[in-house]
Structure formats: C-alpha cells, structure tokens
Design an enzyme around this catalytic site. Structure first.
Site, PDB file in Angstrom:
ATOM      1  N   VAL A   1       0.857  -1.180   0.000  1.00 57.74           N
ATOM      2  CA  VAL A   1       0.000   0.000   0.000  1.00 57.74           C
ATOM      3  C   VAL A   1       0.894   1.231   0.000  1.00 57.74           C
ATOM      4  O   VAL A   1       1.829   1.320   0.794  1.00 57.74           O
ATOM      5  CB  VAL A   1      -0.884   0.035   1.262  1.00 57.74           C
ATOM      6  CG1 VAL A   1      -1.788   1.268   1.239  1.00 57.74           C
ATOM      7  CG2 VAL A   1      -1.708  -1.232   1.380  1.00 57.74           C
TER       8      VAL A   1
ATOM      9  N   LYS B   1      -5.855  -2.936  -1.767  1.00 55.24           N
ATOM     10  CA  LYS B   1      -5.106  -2.084  -0.830  1.00 55.24           C
ATOM     11  C   LYS B   1      -5.957  -1.684   0.367  1.00 55.24           C
ATOM     12  O   LYS B   1      -5.504  -1.738   1.516  1.00 55.24           O
ATOM     13  CB  LYS B   1      -4.595  -0.838  -1.549  1.00 55.24           C
ATOM     14  CG  LYS B   1      -3.478  -1.149  -2.534  1.00 55.24           C
ATOM     15  CD  LYS B   1      -3.076   0.083  -3.309  1.00 55.24           C
ATOM     16  CE  LYS B   1      -1.984  -0.241  -4.310  1.00 55.24           C
ATOM     17  NZ  LYS B   1      -1.743   0.856  -5.238  1.00 55.24           N
TER      18      LYS B   1
ATOM     19  N   ASP C   1      -7.088  -3.385  -7.860  1.00 52.35           N
ATOM     20  CA  ASP C   1      -5.850  -3.125  -7.135  1.00 52.35           C
ATOM     21  C   ASP C   1      -6.104  -2.244  -5.910  1.00 52.35           C
ATOM     22  O   ASP C   1      -5.582  -2.488  -4.826  1.00 52.35           O
ATOM     23  CB  ASP C   1      -4.858  -2.449  -8.102  1.00 52.35           C
ATOM     24  CG  ASP C   1      -3.446  -2.485  -7.556  1.00 52.35           C
ATOM     25  OD1 ASP C   1      -2.971  -3.589  -7.275  1.00 52.35           O
ATOM     26  OD2 ASP C   1      -2.861  -1.406  -7.378  1.00 52.35           O
TER      27      ASP C   1
END
Ligand code: ADP
Ligand code: ASP
Ligand code: MG
Length: 785
Positions: A606, A679, A675
C-alpha cells in the site's frame, strides 16, 4: 630452548620446506632448537590407504606407493645439497622395506594394528630424515630417531606414553647432543620391546609437547597453515578471527571439539609445566598467531566455536531404568572395553534415558555390543532396543568464563532456533567451559556461522536475500540495494547479500553474494528455474537470516510464502495477492510467521514506498483504534485522472501511465479498481477488521466490455471504442467544478472503492501526478485525520 613443530601442510612441497628452513634458521640463531616434523603433506593418509588396498589389490597399493615416492624424490632433488647419494640410498632402502610390508599384507591377507602403526610411521621417518639432511647442508643440524626416545605401551595406533622412561631418554640424549638444531619425526614412538607405535592421528603436536615438557623449553611453537587458533574453523566460517591469547583449558576444549589445529593431548605436558604454546603460520610468519598460556589477557566470555562431524547418538531408553542403579555403569563399561570413544553424554533427570554420542565408525559396533549387554532387559521389554541416530554433528561454544555469565546458553539456543537448526541433545559440562549441542550435520556450517555471528560479530548482522522477480520493481530494488549497501552496513550494521535471483525463466545463485553490478549478465547465464527449483535451492543453501523477496505480481509466487516461513525464512513482498487473499490465508501467514520467528513484511503493498502500514501498526500497537480510512491509493489511476482532459484521449493517457511504470503489468488490474480494493482491504485488515475482498463494494467506471477483455491489446481497443464514455465522465466532473479521484473508503467495518467528484476544499483536490494520500480517522484523531 624452543621446540618447533611443523605440520604436514608446512612440509608438503619443496617451496614450503624452504619457508620452514628460513624459520628454523632464524629461530636457531640465538638458541638451541628442537624441530619436530610431520609426514610430507598427505603422506600418512596415503600410506594407510595403500595398506588397506594391499588386502585386495597389490597393484593399487603399489601405485599409491609410487606417488609417495615421487613426492619424496622431488623434494630430495630440489633441496639436498650435501650427501645426496647417501640420502638416496637410505630413502630407497626405506621404500624397499615399505614395499615388502605391503606385499606381506597381500600374501598374508592380514592387517593388524601393529602393521598399521609400522606402515604409518614411514611418513615421519622419511620426512625427518630428509629435512634433517637438508638442514645439515645449511646449519649445524642433526637427525634423531624419535622412536628411540618416546616409549609407550602396546596400543599401537593410539599409544599411551610412559613419561618416566621417555623423559629420561630425552634428557640423556640432549645432554650429549651438541647440535644447534635437532630434527625429529613427530607421531612415532616405540614400545618396551622396540616395536613401532604411534601417538594417534594428528599426534605430531603431542610429540612436540612431550619434548618441550621434558626439556623445560621456554616455548612450544606449532607451525601450521593458519595464523593461529581461530574463533571458529576459518575454512568453514569466513569471518573467523585468530584468537590472540587463550588459556590451556579453553584451547583443550576447542581442540577436543574439532579444532584440529591442535591435537588435544598436546596441551597436557605443556600445561603441567606451564610452557607457553604459540600457534603460528608457516606461510605468514610475521602474523602473531595465538598464544596459549595460563593467564590469557583476552577476557571474552566465549573464546571460540567448534564442531565435530560424523557423530551418532546412541540411546538407551525405557521405563525399566528408573531408579535402578547400574545401567549407566554397564553402558560405559561395554563401550570402554571395546575402546569405543564416548564423545558426548546426556541423561535426563527422570533417568528414563541415557544418550551418548560416538563417532559414526563405531556406531554399528556399539549398538551390537549394547543390544547384547542389555539383551535380557530388552527381551523383557524393560528397555527398548538401543536406538541409533546418524548424520549428526556436535557444535560447542567454548570459553572459560561461561560460568560467570547468565544467558549465554539462552543466546546460543535462541539464535540456533531462529535459524531453524534443530537441536537433538544438549550438554553442558559442570566445568562450564563448554556448552555443546548435537544437531543435524547438514546444519553444521549454518550453525557455526550463526553462533559466530551471535558471539563475535554482534555488531554486524548478515542478511541473505533470495529475490524473485526482476521487472520494474525488482530491478529498482536491486539497484537500491547496491546503492544503499554501504549505508546499511555503516549505520544499521546490516550486511546484505543477495544469494539468489530469479525471473520466470532463469535463476542464479552465489553463496558469496551475486555481484549486483552485473546481476543481469549472471542471470542471463543462469540455470532454468521453477518455483519448486528455486525453493529447493534456497533450502539447500541453508543460510542463516534468510529472506525470500517476492517482487512479482504473480499469484503462484504468493502461494509459496507459507513454505518459506515454516522453514524460518522471512518473506518480504510487494505482491498484494497473499495479503488480499482469503482472510484465513492472511491470518495463517501471520501466525506461521510468529511461530517460526520469521518476518512477514509487505509495507509496499500500500502506498508504494511510503511507510503507511508501518504508521498504522504504530498507531494500533500504541492503543489507538481506526474508525475510518479515506484514501487515494492508486498511483496509476491518479496519474490517469490528473492527466486526462478534453485535449487528450483516455487510451493515450493509460498507455503513457503504463510506459511510465505506474500501472501493474496488466493495466486492467488498476483501472478495474481491483488493485485499490486489495489495498483498502489490507489496510482494513491491518486495522484489525476481518474482511474479504468480496465484501468491498467496487463501483467500476470501466464499461462492462472493457472489463471482459482478455489481453492488453483487446483492452486498449475497447478504450478507444469507448472514448465518448470517458469524455462524458470528465465533463460531468468539470461542469461541477470537481476533479476526478479514485477513492477507497473504509467506514466502520464496510469498504468501497470508486471514482468520486472531489470539490476544491477537499484535501484530495490538489493531489498531483501519481501521488497517494491516506486519511486515518482514529480514537485519537477523530476530526483531524
Ligand atoms: P597441520 O598439518 O599443520 O598439523 P592440521 O590440518 O592438523 O595442520 O590443522 C590445521 C587446520 O585446522 C586448519 O587448516 C583449519 O582448517 C583447521 N581448524 C579447525 N578449527 C580451527 C580453529 N578453530 N582455528 C584454526 N584452525 C582450525
Ligand atoms: N602425520 C600424522 C597424521 O597425519 C601425524 C601428524 O601430522 O600430526 O596424522
Ligand atoms: Mg595437525
């Protein structure tokens, strides 16, 4: 008077003997010296193997003899200047006798200890005679047959010295002898009947000590091929250092536990007379070496670490032993009657089992004898048949003042445990000069290095990296390591070594570290790889402080972490798949990491290089609680929506983002929002919430057909086709004076990701380029995240 002993490696060739002569010349300038020499190089090994060959194949044994002859005649030709003919004659006579003995062994098909002793004595008989004659050409030197002076009992191969007779012989000989230099062969002796005996393999050191003690020498010097007694065997532990001073007892423990630089019995005569022993390097005579003495200056608690390989554990075990006296007496009596050396003993206080370590060669014999000794108890099931465990090694930490410090054994075992070295048995002598552990012999090198690092190199910790993936991230990572290496060493005391590198096709390994200046070339020339091959190789390397680094975005790589962690190999990854997989898997990885003492780290999952997860951990560990997270976490989506406007086309902007390296290899993973969903999932989990990827609401902005494409080409084609859709999204935001940001939100247990209109007063409004931003709303920061 000084006694100097030169080992096999110091007299292995004409060049090394010249070095010996220089030392002898120098040391004999102001005083008389006694020189003890070993057989040339590996001659003793060869003499013995030729004898064993003779039992079956006399031709093989003659071939070995020829190679022994060649070594000796070459040295004579190179170095003898005086009486060459006579020397030739004498040496040839000795070789003829040796050949007759081998032929005798062949004819009689018999090889007794007596014959073995006789055969092996030729090495020192030859070497001492030749070196004495070379010396006589240069100095006032003479040869003396050591078998005339050292008198022993009849244990031909490991004879016990009769010190009374021996000391008398030595003193009366040296009283008469006026030579400045006397050269004698080590290792050899004779019994009362004049038959040849030997003092045991490595016994030349002992011979030298016997002469030093008998003659009250002021120093005994052992000249060898290393610069002293090291903190560990320098051939196994590269970082080992010579010990400047060490006590007799410590040196004895170290040599007893495998530091063959000194033969253990050597210490006894020297210790009794308090004669200092100095270990020196023939090839680097200027080095100080090690001084073994009564009161060493160096006061380290741990002096050295050594190990013995090829050990077996023999276990006597069973309920029938508890409280019954005599079991251990019978055990040790049986072993000692057959001269089986016991290297290691432990007994649990429950008296339920006794465990002894013996050399592997003796294991079968020991088991047979003990099964017989205890046959009645075994038949009656009072005890189990004798257990034998093979392929073990003993490692020992040695130091005189171990007893004065708490926690050293704790330190020893915890560092071994951290490196997945399984400990089979432990012993600490009550003298407390040594703590030893029995381990798998394949772990010995790793264990020695681990302990050496623990006790002698605390200041610098070695990390051994195994890196998978050399794409955008992987390449940068290796470049960063190269750039940062010195800083990490100087400031964090970390020495980082990349041992293995792999991409999807090839892998390269180097136990000393792959050169990071040209890893690409090495990888190019590497061997074919697979996940399995790489893992097996990492395990085989068996290095301490190993770290597996995943710089891929690959699902199958993310599935091997657990295997590594279970072997106490840490895992560091930028790949989000594992932490965003099922909650169960995420939890298991964390638990396994804790259990096996291996780190599992994924900071870059992250916020790329920003310390977001670390910050979150610190907040939570210090007692804060997260209620809400709002974040822009996609560098790629940010780049896309900060660049996209009416003057550009959407697909051009996405292409540029990919070219800049802002997207995943498959840009759809970014644009679909998956994606970002991963995160926020990871942040929520790290905040202590149990969430699955499916629980995250994904408000996709891509048309359905773009989401369905199967490769990058089709994906870009669908972006071109849907340009109007994207222009429309932009126009809507622009008309409302808003900017488009792809936002991830987590509020009280629920999460969503999607494109939002951000107005001018919102902290996200001014984000530029590929910047990330994260707002944590917590107990402590409810309003000002
Ligand atoms: P020599 O032929 O001189 O008798 P050895 O081969 O018997 O020599 O002993 C020297 C060897 O001992 C070194 O080459 C080294 O490999 C080994 N060794 C094992 N442990 C140690 C240690 N702690 N310090 C120094 N040498 C060691
Ligand atoms: N030559 C003998 C051996 O190899 C003795 C010695 O070198 O110490 O064991
Ligand atoms: Mg030796």
């Amino acid at each position: 008077m000084k006694v100097l002993k030169f080992g096999g490696s110091s007299v292995a060739s004409s060049e090394s003997i010249q070095k010996v002569l220089a030392i002898v010349g120098e040391k004999s300038k102001n005083q008389k010296i006694v020189v003890l020499v070993s057989a040339f190089g590996k001659t003793t090994d060869k003499l013995l193997s030729a004898a064993n060959e003779a039992l079956e194949d006399i031709t093989a044994s003659k071939e070995i003899l020829e190679s022994i002859k060649e070594t000796h005649y070459t040295i004579i030709d190179d170095l003898i200047t005086k009486n060459k003919k006579e020397v030739y004659k004498e040496v040839t006579g000795l070789f003829d006798r040796l050949l007759s003995i081998y032929e005798g062994i062949y004819l009689l098909q018999e090889l007794s200890d007596k014959t073995l002793a006789k055969v092996s004595s030729f090495g020192e008989r030859l070497s001492s005679y030749i070196i004495a004659n070379v010396s006589a050409g240069l100095f006032a030197a003479t040869h003396k047959e050591s078998r005339d002076l050292i008198i022993t009992n009849n244990e031909y191969l490991n004879a016990q010295v009769n010190f009374l007779a021996t000391n008398k012989n030595i003193n009366s000989f040296f009283k008469e002898n006026k030579h400045q230099i006397t050269v004698l062969g080590g290792f050899i002796s004779s019994n009362n009947s004049g038959e040849t005996t030997t003092l045991g393999r490595g016994g030349s050191d002992f011979s030298a000590a016997i002469y030093a003690a008998a003659l009250n020498a002021n120093e005994l010097q052992i000249w060898t091929d290393v610069s002293g007694m090291y903190t560990a065997n320098p051939r196994v532990v590269k970082q080992a250092n010579p010990i400047s001073e060490i006590s007799y007892e410590e040196a004895m423990e170290l040599s007893h536990f495998g530091a063959k630089v000194l033969y253990p019995p050597t210490i006894q005569p020297a210790l009794r007379k308090e004669i200092p022993i100095r270990i020196k390097n023939t090839f680097e005579p200027e080095n100080l070496g090690t001084l073994i003495c009564k009161n060493p200056k160096n006061k380290n608690e741990v002096k050295g670490i050594s190990h013995i390989e090829n050990i077996c554990l023999i276990t006597l075990e069973g309920g029938g032993m508890i409280g019954v006296p005599g079991f251990s007496k019978r055990l040790f009596e049986t072993l000692s009657q057959e001269k089986i050396n016991v290297v290691f003993i432990t007994q649990a206080s429950s008296e339920h089992s006794i465990c002894v370590g013996v050399y592997e060669n003796d294991a079968v014999k020991a088991k047979g004898l003990l099964d017989e000794t205890f046959s009645i108890e075994i038949d009656r099931k009072k005890i189990k048949p004798i257990g034998v465990e093979k392929d073990l090694a003993i490692i020992a930490v040695v130091g005189e003042s171990l007893k004065n410090y708490q926690g050293l054994s704790g330190q020893m075992f915890s560092s071994l445990g951290k490196n997945n070295v399984n400990i089979r048995a432990i012993a600490q002598g009550s003298s407390e000069k040594n703590i030893s552990a029995v381990i798998n012999k394949y772990d010995a090198k790793k264990a020695l290095n681990t302990l050496h690092e623990e006790f002698f190199e605390e200041k610098i910790k070695q990390l051994n990296l195994f890196v998978m993936g050399v794409g955008n991230v992987g390449k940068r990572f290796l470049a960063q390591l190269l750039q940062q290496k010195k800083f990490l060493r100087d400031n964090l005391k970390l020495n980082i070594r990349v041992i293995g590198i792999s991409n999807s096709k090839k892998m390269v390994f180097n136990n000393n570290g792959v050169n990071l200046n040209n890893w690409e070339e090495s990888l190019h020339n590497g061997e074919p790889t697979s996940l399995e091959n790489f893992y097996n190789k990492v395990k085989k390397c068996n290095q301490r402080n190993s770290v597996f680094i995943d710089n891929t975005a690959n699902q199958s790589v993310s599935e091997v972490y657990e295997k590594y962690l279970r072997n106490s190999i840490s895992v560091v990854t930028c790949n989000k798949i594992a932490c965003a997989s099922s909650f169960n898997n995420y939890k298991t990885l964390k638990e396994v990491s804790r259990k096996y003492n291996a780190s599992f780290l994924f900071e870059t999952n992250v916020g790329a290089g920003l310390p977001i997860i670390d910050t979150l951990k610190n907040l939570i560990n210090s007692g804060d609680r997260v209620h809400k997270i709002q974040a822009v976490l996609s560098g790629s989506l940010n780049f896309v929506f900060n660049t996209f406007d009416t003057n550009s086309t959407f697909h051009n902007v996405v292409e540029a983002a990919q070219k800049e390296g802002y997207t995943e290899p498959d840009p759809k993973i970014d644009l679909s929002g998956i994606d970002v969903a991963r995160k926020i999932l990871i942040l929520a989990r790290e905040s202590g919430y149990q969430l699955e990827l499916e629980d995250i609401e994904n408000n996709a902005f891509l048309p359905k057909e773009s989401l369905k494409t199967i490769d990058n080409e089709a994906f870009y084609a669908s972006l071109i086709k849907n340009e109007a859709h994207f222009q429309n999204i932009f126009k809507n935001a622009n008309d409302n004076d808003c900017r488009l940001k792809y936002v991830a939100e987590f509020v009280d247990g629920k999460a969503n990701v999607g494109l939002q209109h951000i107005s001018v007063n919102h902290p996200f409004y001014n984000l530029e380029g590929s910047d990330n931003i994260v707002l944590f709303f917590t107990d402590r920061y409810p309003e000002n995240p």
